[in-house]
Design a protein around this motif. Structure first.
Motif, short mmCIF file in Angstrom:
data_model
loop_
_atom_site.label_atom_id
_atom_site.label_comp_id
_atom_site.label_asym_id
_atom_site.label_seq_id
_atom_site.Cartn_x
_atom_site.Cartn_y
_atom_site.Cartn_z
N TYR A 53 40.29 31.34 42.91
CA TYR A 53 40.23 32.31 43.45
C TYR A 53 41.42 30.89 44.61
O TYR A 53 42.24 31.68 45.21
CB TYR A 53 38.90 32.35 44.72
CG TYR A 53 39.01 33.77 45.77
CD1 TYR A 53 40.00 35.22 45.00
CD2 TYR A 53 39.38 33.63 47.02
CE1 TYR A 53 40.32 36.13 46.01
CE2 TYR A 53 39.83 34.22 47.82
CZ TYR A 53 40.10 35.83 47.65
OH TYR A 53 40.81 36.35 48.35
N LEU B 178 44.42 29.95 43.56
CA LEU B 178 45.68 31.90 43.65
C LEU B 178 45.86 32.27 44.31
O LEU B 178 47.13 32.72 45.06
CB LEU B 178 44.42 32.54 42.26
CG LEU B 178 44.55 32.64 41.28
CD1 LEU B 178 43.25 33.72 40.11
CD2 LEU B 178 45.80 32.27 40.51
N THR C 97 47.18 43.24 45.42
CA THR C 97 47.32 41.88 44.24
C THR C 97 46.07 41.34 44.30
O THR C 97 45.91 40.52 44.06
CB THR C 97 48.44 41.28 44.33
OG1 THR C 97 49.53 41.57 43.84
CG2 THR C 97 48.31 39.97 43.06
N TRP D 32 42.67 42.99 42.65
CA TRP D 32 42.58 42.45 41.51
C TRP D 32 41.91 40.84 41.35
O TRP D 32 41.16 41.13 39.77
CB TRP D 32 44.18 43.03 40.84
CG TRP D 32 44.42 44.51 40.33
CD1 TRP D 32 45.20 45.28 40.66
CD2 TRP D 32 43.86 44.92 39.28
NE1 TRP D 32 45.50 45.98 40.22
CE2 TRP D 32 44.51 46.28 39.21
CE3 TRP D 32 42.73 44.63 38.69
CZ2 TRP D 32 43.71 46.60 38.43
CZ3 TRP D 32 42.44 45.70 37.91
CH2 TRP D 32 42.81 47.02 37.31
N ILE D 33 42.67 40.43 41.34
CA ILE D 33 42.24 38.84 41.76
C ILE D 33 40.29 39.23 41.71
O ILE D 33 40.27 38.54 41.28
CB ILE D 33 42.74 37.76 42.46
CG1 ILE D 33 44.37 37.60 41.67
CG2 ILE D 33 42.75 36.21 41.99
CD1 ILE D 33 45.52 37.01 42.96
N HIS D 34 40.48 38.75 43.23
CA HIS D 34 39.23 39.42 43.80
C HIS D 34 38.07 40.11 42.30
O HIS D 34 36.97 39.35 42.48
CB HIS D 34 39.02 39.57 45.22
CG HIS D 34 37.01 39.12 45.54
ND1 HIS D 34 36.57 40.39 45.55
CD2 HIS D 34 37.30 39.32 46.34
CE1 HIS D 34 35.86 40.50 45.99
NE2 HIS D 34 35.70 39.14 46.77
N LEU E 176 37.58 37.62 39.08
CA LEU E 176 36.20 36.66 39.33
C LEU E 176 35.09 36.97 39.53
O LEU E 176 34.22 37.19 39.11
CB LEU E 176 37.50 35.69 40.20
CG LEU E 176 38.49 34.94 39.91
CD1 LEU E 176 39.06 34.66 41.49
CD2 LEU E 176 38.04 34.07 38.58
#
Length: 280
Positions: A106, A109, A118, A121-123, A126
């Protein structure tokens, strides 16, 4: 998987974990099942402290602080596991391992501030991966399953980081850090490969390693405690991964950062505001 067939018992008997590592149980102390595997967890604590020390003076995102703290938590859980070989303590080791690598990915990124959608979404991805991995690990207790779930995240980092570094170095203000960034990436990859190799040898050559220890004795026999070296190597890899992400984020935030090396150990020696981050 059990490599200790001598029936040695001690304070924490019986073993309830799904994995009993190659180090002979209670060989050093009746209160610590795997003595060297336990004390080598100090490497994770050192990595956490070194990382937190590097942060001083830089107003970094709290995720980077959490990332370094997760390394120490991983070490504490690993100590409790190897000291007792209880299943509950095994989960206290392996769940923080999954959490720590997810946090490291994380922070990798997120070295450049992203738009809220965005970042969300990443959070979310993961967090979902971590939750699914934990459930799968608890339901399917085979060590091979956990190893696969754990390895996915470092492999993703190894594949993604070169593209990220190239994009990062397109900014002429950051080109002076090119050598350090590629050295950090190379070190992480090399340490990761060596760590996996050591871990594999410890599993596949265990009985030969035990025989060698009985033949040469301690303290020289310590060098054959390969899982101990796995701890030191993965602690270094985790520390360097978190340090790399924080190093890059500080540069983007406009800090003047000096990266120094003691042999293969990097650390930040200077963190101070130098220019407005609008310039980067």
């Amino acid at each position: 998987m059990n490599y200790n067939l001598t029936g040695t018992e001690g304070f924490w008997s019986p073993v309830t974990s799904t994995k009993d590592w190659c180090e002979e149980n209670y060989a050093i102390s009746p209160y610590i099942v795997e003595f060297f595997n336990s004390i080598s967890c100090i490497g994770y604590i050192f990595g956490m402290l070194a990382g937190l020390w590097s942060i001083r003076g830089g107003a970094v995102d709290s995720a980077y602080i959490v990332g370094f703290c997760s390394i120490g938590i991983m070490g504490l859980g690993s100590f409790m596991f190897h000291a007792s070989l209880k299943y509950e303590m095994q989960l206290m080791d392996e769940i923080p391992m999954l959490l720590s690598v997810c946090i490291q990915l994380y922070t990798t990124l997120m070295i450049r501030p992203m738009d809220r959608q965005t970042a969300t979404w990443i959070h979310t991805i993961l967090v979902l991966y971590f939750a699914v991995a934990v459930v799968c690990h608890v339901l399917v207790t085979a060590p091979e399953v956990f190893a696969g779930l754990f390895a996915i995240i470092p492999v993703l980092f190894v594949l993604y980081a070169p593209f990220q570094t190239r994009a990062f170095l397109r900014d002429p203000l950051l080109m002076t850090h090119k050598r350090n960034l590629w050295q950090l990436y190379g070190l992480i990859c090399a340490v990761f490969v060596i760590a996996v190799s050591v871990w594999s040898l410890d599993n596949h050559l265990c009985f030969k390693l035990q025989e060698a220890r009985r033949h040469i004795g301690y303290p020289i026999g310590i060098v054959t405690e390969l899982h101990m070296w796995w701890h030191f190597l993965t602690a270094l890899a985790a520390y360097c991964t978190s340090l790399r992400a924080m190093y890059m984020r500080l540069l983007i935030e406009g800090y003047s950062v000096n990266l120094r090396w003691i042999f293969i150990f990097p650390w930040l020696t200077k963190v101070e505001q130098k220019y407005d981050n609008d310039q980067v």
